[in-house]
Write an enzyme that holds these catalytic residues in place. Sequence first.
Site, PDB file in Angstrom:
ATOM      1  CD  GLU A 116      -8.980  -1.205   3.797  1.00  0.00           C
ATOM      2  OE1 GLU A 116      -8.625  -0.920   4.875  1.00  0.00           O
ATOM      3  OE2 GLU A 116      -9.338  -0.255   3.062  1.00  0.00           O
TER       4      GLU A 116
ATOM      5  NE  ARG B 132     -10.141  12.746   3.736  1.00  0.00           N
ATOM      6  CZ  ARG B 132     -10.313  11.371   3.706  1.00  0.00           C
ATOM      7  NH1 ARG B 132     -11.195  10.813   3.245  1.00  0.00           N
ATOM      8  NH2 ARG B 132      -9.312  10.741   3.973  1.00  0.00           N
TER       9      ARG B 132
ATOM     10  CG  ASN C   6      -1.816   1.158   1.300  1.00  0.00           C
ATOM     11  OD1 ASN C   6      -1.843   2.020   0.675  1.00  0.00           O
ATOM     12  ND2 ASN C   6      -2.866   1.302   2.471  1.00  0.00           N
TER      13      ASN C   6
ATOM     14  NE  ARG D 212      -5.892   1.666  -0.378  1.00  0.00           N
ATOM     15  CZ  ARG D 212      -5.971   2.939   0.246  1.00  0.00           C
ATOM     16  NH1 ARG D 212      -4.668   3.365   0.749  1.00  0.00           N
ATOM     17  NH2 ARG D 212      -7.035   3.580   0.217  1.00  0.00           N
TER      18      ARG D 212
ATOM     19  CG  HIS E   6     -12.977   3.682   3.094  1.00  0.00           C
ATOM     20  ND1 HIS E   6     -13.896   4.672   3.560  1.00  0.00           N
ATOM     21  CD2 HIS E   6     -11.854   3.701   3.184  1.00  0.00           C
ATOM     22  CE1 HIS E   6     -12.984   5.412   4.099  1.00  0.00           C
ATOM     23  NE2 HIS E   6     -12.084   4.914   4.105  1.00  0.00           N
TER      24      HIS E   6
END
Length: 398
Positions: A384, A241, A7, A91, A180
């Site tokens: 993940e 965010r 990743n 990823r 996601h």
Amino acid sequence: MNVLVINCGSSSLKYQLINSDSEEVLAKGLCERIGIDGSAIVHQPAGGEKVKSEIDMPNHTKAVQLVIEKLTDPQVGVITSLEEIDAVGHRIVHGGERFAGSVVLDDEVLAVIEQCNDLAPLHNPANLIGINSCREILPDVPMVGVFDTAFHQTMPKKAYLYGLPLSYYEKYKVRRYGFHGTSHRFVSEEAAKMLDRPYDQTKTITCHLGNGGSLCAVRNGKSIDTTMGFTPMEGLVMGTRAGDVDAAAITFLMEKEGLTPQEMDTILNKKSGVLGISGVSSDFRDIEEASEHGNDRAEMALEVFAYKVAKRIGAYASAMNGVDCIVFTAGLGENSGSTRRLICDYLGYLGVHIDSYNNSLRGKAMEISAPDSRVRVLVIPTNEELVIARDTKELLDK
Ligand code: ADP
């Protein structure tokens, strides 16, 4: 098959070496501050201590080289040579409309991924750098790409189109993509297994609540809506965010404060969310603590956050004409019983009842709804990396 899962961010590279047959993690680690002063690699073999080495990493190729060195190191390594890495799974953040599933990476596919760079300028170029570095160091090892956006490619047009002139979608592909996806897919599949229900006959709302957060409506194994959009900015109030804001408020603020698009973008992505509301931190642990000590802004941030999640759960229950199961996952979703409680307190009309004892537990997949709850509520740790290892094995076995 040993799969090296990578990743790669602009200045970091996380890795795990997974035996995809036993699904055991053999080792994992992180290279940080790549290309910046003070770079270091933190490596941890399964069952062993973390080892941090401060080594200069001017670029990602050097980082990959160091990862291989650590994995094959006589002391902290877990394999004896490079030959024991059978595949690499990467990823990748954005697959645009081109990738609805994982793919074997070759020159042609990489060229298409490059075309998606425009849609994720902060993430995709870094992902590609990671892939190219691995290809340099492991030229004969097959590689697979797993996209954050792929799972949401089943969203219908009515869910992914904005109310903008259609020409912007046609010209620039401005639409909702969602992110996601690997996590939403994993926890929704696990939920069906835990409930002993067929995945393709279950209506699930998955709540991935971490630093970034998104919800997904998974109807019969397919994402039909999700809260993130064109970028990971849309939707929930997150750590830093803003999530959904009236677009006119943005142009208003830009005019009032004389902000450039870049400055506004930084405010929306880095200075907003629960950090912006609370003024305390972007970390929910700090905010929960401040709230317990009577900090009103921290309490308000937690309330705004939970209210938004609860409203979306209602929206998705209606989009799917019902819901069988709600899943909480990621840092906050897996660990914060108080946040889960705040959210579920809004859901009495759905027949949601939480078992307080189970909701106070941590660290494993479990059901937190009471036996009389009409909707089952689960906490499932996301994974993940495991999905990336599974997809890599499945594609290469074919
Ligand atoms: P990401 O992968 O998006 O960076 P994570 O899934 O690791 O984020 O989640 C990080 C968030 O989870 C942080 O805001 C942190 O506050 C929150 N978190 C982790 N553990 C706890 C806990 N025990 N209680 C409350 N929040 C927690």
